[in-house]
Design a protein around this motif. Structure first.
Motif, PDB file in Angstrom:
ATOM      1  N   LEU A 172       0.938  -0.908  -0.119  1.00  0.00           N
ATOM      2  CA  LEU A 172      -0.051  -0.196  -0.138  1.00  0.00           C
ATOM      3  C   LEU A 172       0.927   1.087   0.065  1.00  0.00           C
ATOM      4  O   LEU A 172       0.486   2.278  -0.644  1.00  0.00           O
ATOM      5  CB  LEU A 172      -0.931  -0.030   1.282  1.00  0.00           C
ATOM      6  N   ALA A 175       1.701   1.416  -3.487  1.00  0.00           N
ATOM      7  CA  ALA A 175       0.515   2.166  -4.323  1.00  0.00           C
ATOM      8  C   ALA A 175       0.362   3.546  -4.135  1.00  0.00           C
ATOM      9  O   ALA A 175      -0.073   4.300  -5.186  1.00  0.00           O
ATOM     10  CB  ALA A 175      -0.797   1.392  -3.983  1.00  0.00           C
ATOM     11  N   ALA A 332      -7.809  -1.662  -3.751  1.00  0.00           N
ATOM     12  CA  ALA A 332      -6.491  -2.147  -2.680  1.00  0.00           C
ATOM     13  C   ALA A 332      -7.110  -2.612  -1.646  1.00  0.00           C
ATOM     14  O   ALA A 332      -8.286  -2.293  -1.067  1.00  0.00           O
ATOM     15  CB  ALA A 332      -5.688  -0.968  -2.416  1.00  0.00           C
ATOM     16  N   TYR A 337      -3.118  -5.041  -4.593  1.00  0.00           N
ATOM     17  CA  TYR A 337      -3.859  -3.912  -5.081  1.00  0.00           C
ATOM     18  C   TYR A 337      -3.798  -4.011  -6.809  1.00  0.00           C
ATOM     19  O   TYR A 337      -2.965  -4.797  -7.195  1.00  0.00           O
ATOM     20  CB  TYR A 337      -3.202  -2.444  -5.022  1.00  0.00           C
TER      21      TYR A 337
END
Length: 455
Positions: A172, A175, A332, A337
């Motif tokens: 994350l 991302a 996500a 994701y």
């Protein structure tokens, strides 16, 4: 020089090494080992309390000196497990009352893994005792508890890290950097968040005698004292509003917090919510089985949906968030994701980072969330660095408060049947005396609500 070292060998062997170096800077890894380990106490030795503690043991030189739990069986078991895990091999001192633990030990760090209704009092008392605190989410069961926790952290000058470790989840973080911050989504004008797990315990167990090894009065603390119908651990307590705020308080807080972090959002302008018990009416559970909430920002709505029945909208993302931008979409979760471009561009897929080979003890740990372990380790590292630098951690108590309170406000909206606008400066719901009265829950005597201490 900081008061403790960051263990180079331990940190660099994990898959998150580059994230550590990026977040902390190489100089932080060169600090010498301290003359003595950090002194740590854990309040709440159940599932996630132990999990958080074991992640801390993996990344820092600590001495776990004290544990506390109202369940003597859990407590004794945890003591033995900690002795096996920590370098000293010592069994920590065991307590049934957290106030005695704080009074009898000088602690650098206190971890709080108790049910939600205990977080505020235990966090504030630990801060008063001079400790830095790692407190599980959600930080509170009412809004004014959260305000008091923020005020206490600032008053005593201590670091409080909230267990919203999505901000420390490697894929994350990637991302955010490579998709959101890089502008691949363009202008983001809609967010959807969801949880479709069938996680609502809904049984009808009979009333029974409280076991001798369980201090039910102490476990209940400031919450209403329900008739005892079995051990409340893990899932059962979560099914009652007496101890928390339902699925939205438990699961939305993670996703909303992550979305706010990714998009740099503060307090919502307005919150509305509808829902209730639509399907699972047969049991004792009093939390909603179906709920929708809208968290409004300028030019952006963040919409939450949970159902504890039926099928998920997307089986790959049953607990997740989706950012909709003019140039593409980002889905996500804790597991992966997916970036889906609008028109030209290549889709991107990334999976969760595991560290089973680097930390083989993870594989045999009972109840561990393997996908969350690397994130929690990185979250602990961030916590330690904030203590050393006297700075704010990535999941500072104020951010945890905004995310927690927003979910609580959604429940207030659902209860009153109208939208709410919270003013954090005045600590009121604007033009709504009835809803403002719901910002603070009544406490069971002799426990006193910390709202009176807010400055």
């Amino acid at each position: 020089m900081t008061q403790f070292s960051i263990n180079r060998r331990h940190f660099l062997k994990g898959a998150t090494a580059s994230l550590v170096l990026s977040a902390l800077g190489a100089s932080a890894l060169d600090v010498l080992h301290p003359p003595k380990p950090l002194r740590v106490g854990l309040i709440g030795t159940g599932w996630y309390g132990k999990s958080d503690l074991f992640r801390l043991i993996q990344v820092a030189p600590v001495n776990v000196v004290a544990l506390c739990d109202a369940d003597n069986q859990l407590l004794t078991e945890a003591g033995a497990m900690v002795a096996q895990r920590q370098k000293s091999g010592a069994v920590p001192k065991l307590y049934r009352d957290y106030r005695k633990l704080l009074a009898e030990n000088e602690l650098d760090i206190v971890l709080i893994g108790t049910p939600d209704h205990w977080h505020a009092l235990q966090c504030i008392d630990a801060l008063k005792a001079g400790a830095n605190v790692y407190v599980q989410k959600p930080i509170s069961v009412d809004v004014l508890e959260g305000e008091a926790m923020v005020a206490a952290a600032r008053k005593y000058g201590k670091v409080v890290q909230v267990g919203t470790q999505r901000k420390s989840t490697p894929h994350l973080i990637e991302a955010k950097k490579n998709i959101v911050d890089a502008g691949l989504l363009g202008k983001i004008s809609h967010v959807e968040m969801c949880c479709y797990y069938h996680m609502r315990a809904n049984g009808n167990p009979p009333l029974q005698a409280v076991p001798d090894y369980f201090d039910y009065e102490m476990w209940t603390g400031p919450a209403p004292l329900r008739p005892f119908d079995g051990m409340p651990h893990t899932r059962w307590w979560r099914t009652f509003n007496e101890y928390g705020n339902g699925i939205i308080g438990d699961m939305c807080v993670h996703m909303l917090d992550t979305v706010r972090w990714m998009l740099q959002l503060g307090w919502p302008k307005r919150i509305s919510s509808t829902g209730g018990i639509y399907v699972q009416k047969e049991g004792k559970s009093n939390i909603s089985d179906t709920q929708t909430a809208i968290f409004e920002y300028d030019g952006l709505n963040c919409v939450w949906q949970h159902r504890t029945w039926g099928t998920p909208a997307d089986p790959k993302y049953p607990w997740a968030f989706t950012l909709y931008g003019e140039k593409g979409t980002l889905k996500a979760s804790t597991m992966s994701y997916d970036f889906i471009p609008q028109g030209k561009g290549e889709p991107v897929h990334k999976d969760v980072v595991y560290e089973k080979e680097k930390y083989p003890e993870d594989v045999t740990e009972k109840g561990i969330e393997l996908n969350a372990a690397p994130a929690t380790r990185l979250h602990m590292i961030n916590f330690l660095e904030a203590i050393a630098s006297k700075g704010r951690p990535v999941a500072d108590i104020e951010e945890g408060h905004i995310s927690t309170a927003s979910c609580i406000l959604a429940n207030i909206s659902m209860q009153t049947g109208r939208p709410v606008v919270y003013d954090p400066k005045q600590r009121i719901i604007v033009n709504d005396r009835e809803a403002t009265g719901l910002l603070q829950r009544p406490y069971r005597q002799p426990w006193e609500h910390p709202a009176a201490g807010i400055k």
